[in-house]
Design a protein around this motif. Sequence first.
Motif, PDB file in Angstrom:
ATOM      1  N   ALA A  86     113.379  31.830  13.984  1.00  0.00           N
ATOM      2  CA  ALA A  86     112.936  33.176  14.177  1.00  0.00           C
ATOM      3  C   ALA A  86     112.510  34.631  14.865  1.00  0.00           C
ATOM      4  O   ALA A  86     113.366  34.149  16.281  1.00  0.00           O
ATOM      5  N   ASN A  87     111.898  35.760  14.241  1.00  0.00           N
ATOM      6  CA  ASN A  87     112.100  36.919  15.355  1.00  0.00           C
ATOM      7  C   ASN A  87     110.262  36.954  15.213  1.00  0.00           C
ATOM      8  O   ASN A  87     109.456  36.106  15.028  1.00  0.00           O
ATOM      9  N   ASP A  88     110.489  37.547  16.550  1.00  0.00           N
ATOM     10  CA  ASP A  88     109.123  37.897  16.665  1.00  0.00           C
ATOM     11  C   ASP A  88     107.928  36.599  16.736  1.00  0.00           C
ATOM     12  O   ASP A  88     107.083  36.562  16.073  1.00  0.00           O
ATOM     13  N   ILE A  89     108.563  35.990  18.094  1.00  0.00           N
ATOM     14  CA  ILE A  89     108.214  34.744  18.376  1.00  0.00           C
ATOM     15  C   ILE A  89     106.973  35.060  18.215  1.00  0.00           C
ATOM     16  O   ILE A  89     105.653  33.697  18.867  1.00  0.00           O
ATOM     17  N   GLU A  90     105.962  35.733  19.301  1.00  0.00           N
ATOM     18  CA  GLU A  90     104.893  36.060  19.891  1.00  0.00           C
ATOM     19  C   GLU A  90     103.816  35.419  18.670  1.00  0.00           C
ATOM     20  O   GLU A  90     102.436  34.848  18.724  1.00  0.00           O
ATOM     21  N   SER A  91     104.148  35.901  17.250  1.00  0.00           N
ATOM     22  CA  SER A  91     102.956  36.742  16.235  1.00  0.00           C
ATOM     23  C   SER A  91     103.338  34.990  15.648  1.00  0.00           C
ATOM     24  O   SER A  91     101.777  34.279  15.921  1.00  0.00           O
ATOM     25  N   ILE A  92     104.463  34.014  15.863  1.00  0.00           N
ATOM     26  CA  ILE A  92     104.829  32.802  15.255  1.00  0.00           C
ATOM     27  C   ILE A  92     102.987  31.823  16.337  1.00  0.00           C
ATOM     28  O   ILE A  92     102.756  31.079  16.111  1.00  0.00           O
ATOM     29  N   ALA A  93     103.859  32.488  17.765  1.00  0.00           N
ATOM     30  CA  ALA A  93     103.135  31.093  18.686  1.00  0.00           C
ATOM     31  C   ALA A  93     101.255  31.263  18.655  1.00  0.00           C
ATOM     32  O   ALA A  93     100.847  30.423  18.609  1.00  0.00           O
ATOM     33  N   PHE A  94     100.971  33.327  18.065  1.00  0.00           N
ATOM     34  CA  PHE A  94      99.729  33.353  17.908  1.00  0.00           C
ATOM     35  C   PHE A  94      98.871  32.607  16.896  1.00  0.00           C
ATOM     36  O   PHE A  94      97.192  31.871  17.015  1.00  0.00           O
ATOM     37  N   ARG A  95      99.528  31.807  15.816  1.00  0.00           N
ATOM     38  CA  ARG A  95      99.093  30.861  14.945  1.00  0.00           C
ATOM     39  C   ARG A  95      98.475  29.558  15.869  1.00  0.00           C
ATOM     40  O   ARG A  95      97.940  28.905  15.197  1.00  0.00           O
TER      41      ARG A  95
END
Length: 707
Positions: free
Chosen positions: A132-141
């Motif tokens: 995964a890239n941009d893990i912060e966006s994924i973590a936001f979920r």
Amino acid sequence: MQLLKYIISQTQLPESSVKNTVELLNEDCTIPFISRYRKERTGNLDEVQIGDIVKYKDQFENLEKRKNAILKAIEEQEALNPELKQKIECAEDLTTLEDLYLPYKKSRKTKADKAKSLGLEPLAKIIMSQNANDIESIAFRYVKGNVVAVEDALEGARHIIAEWINERTDVRNRIRYQLERFALISTKVVKAKIDDENAQKFRDYFEWEESLSHIPSHRLLAILRAETEGFIKTKISIDDDKVLAKIEDRMIRYKNDCSEQIQTAIQDAYKRLLLPSLSNEALQNAKTKADESAITVFAKNLKQLLLGSPLGEKRVLAIDPGFRTGCKIVCLDAQGNLKHNETIYPHPPKNDAIGAMKKISTLSEAYQIEAIAIGNGTASRETEALIKKIRFKNDIQVFVVSEAGASIYSASKIARDEFPNYDVTVRGSVSIGRRLQDPLAELVKIDAKSIGVGQYQHDVDQTKLKSELDIVVASCVNAVGVNINTASSSLLSYVSGIGPKLAENIFNYRAEHGVFKSRNDIKKVPRLGEKTFEQGAAFLRIKEATNPLDDSAVHPESYVLVEKMAKELGKNVSDLIGNKTELQKINLQKYCSETVGLPTLQDIIKELEKPGLDIREQAKVFTFNQNIKSIIDLHEGQLLPGIVNNVTNFGAFVDIGIKESGLIHISNLSDSFVSDVNEHVSLHQQVIVKVLEVDIPRKRIQLKLHK
């Protein structure tokens, strides 16, 4: 893995020998019995080899027991699958087994458990996939409920990843490898305790650093004792950066947002979970090795002490010396029975030397004393000098005897039962006298840890220590043999197959019915069955028995064989005893059978040549340098006689006739390299030593063995 394969892999002994020995052990046969009387079945294994089989048999059975407990625990969690079950069943050591069980252990709730309860495990799996890239966006979920920010979600996921890393066997083994080979143990003094008087004996370790894999056992045990007593703090360390780099190389495939999170989780797992746990494990492993080394030293010393030279059945006057409280005297008959006791006061403050000398002379004549035993404690040298001024009518030998453990015995239940009407001073004096007559018979009554040999015996694993020392005592008792008509219940309890309860039954039967006249009479003792008779009879001696074999190490099961030998020579069995000429005429091959081979037959002939021969040397008189009264009389370069009174891995302590024992460091035992102290000196050996250094304030004496 099967039991036999496991034992063979550990001992490299022949399969048939291991198989037959295990069968004998399962039939409740003892090590002394198997090694002496079942040589054909074991392939002539000795006590040490049989002891190793016992050790690894126990290890295997404990491992199997732990496997079953773990399988049951995981099955109850409904988490056992065929692959995991196979791994557990194939595990060959407890470390591997516990690593497999680690993810399923029920313990306190962890940070990872909390994170999982917040629904963050899927995020952790995404990060571990490293795709995964941009893990912060994924973590936001995952920001919801109690997860109030992206960093909270990522932190929770890292806690879960850290736990996964902690549970990986390959990672744990990599760190174990580093700890095993490169770990350092370092110490720092607790500043608040630096001036404590009791801390000074550990001052060498106030600031110390050494390889954990190479630290000598005595030094590690000393450091751990100092830490236990609160004087120092210890730390186990390795090259953290090197270890972290190896773990990262193993786990991180790409450089991206996920790898940064994994790297942080690795560092957390290492510092919070892996290093504390595995460094403790490494220290415990080092402690276990140190324990084994110390126990081995103790066992060797104890064996030498128990097999110390006996004076034999002689009438003894024993003295427990003292100043203010006087010298307690007892007179013993040849069998160690107390005949008389009183107290003399030859030393300050009463100074009745003349009266004391007259009393000793009178008692020696009245009880026909053949030897005098003087305890080696307070006022020992002064008492010895007094005795040597007395002109006895008969030739009386004078011995100085170790008092170590005598006070423990005198206050014990055994001593109270033996002498209910006498106080501890009389009992202690009796023990000193009996030690001269027969050290083995007397010392078995005392807790081996109190005898004063070995190193750090109170710091090692006490269960292992007791087990090993019990084996040593039993080995010595059965090697020497026991006179069933004079032995105490303590001594009888160590005879093969007997034990404390039956020993008491034998002792009570003898008291009620009189002496045993034959080995067959032993069967009349309550609760002593055929199996016990088989195991113990040959180690029990009966003096002046009708059948001379009853006072030998020939097993009753071989009596018929000896009788057959005698008959074919036209002799009685008694005619063969000590008759080397007739015994050499016997063709042993003729008497070999499926159950009796040459090893047993050779043992029988050897025993018939010298039946009941005591394997111990007879006690010899020893004299210290009479000019050396205290440490202030010593100076460098002196040559002095001494007696080795303790052997350790780092050297030997020698009694030179004063309060303080001197140390021959291992490096001063020989001009060449010394790997084993026992190859150069043994306990109670009489030696000549050279004084190298005298430290009066610290009361330390450095010696060199003089060849």
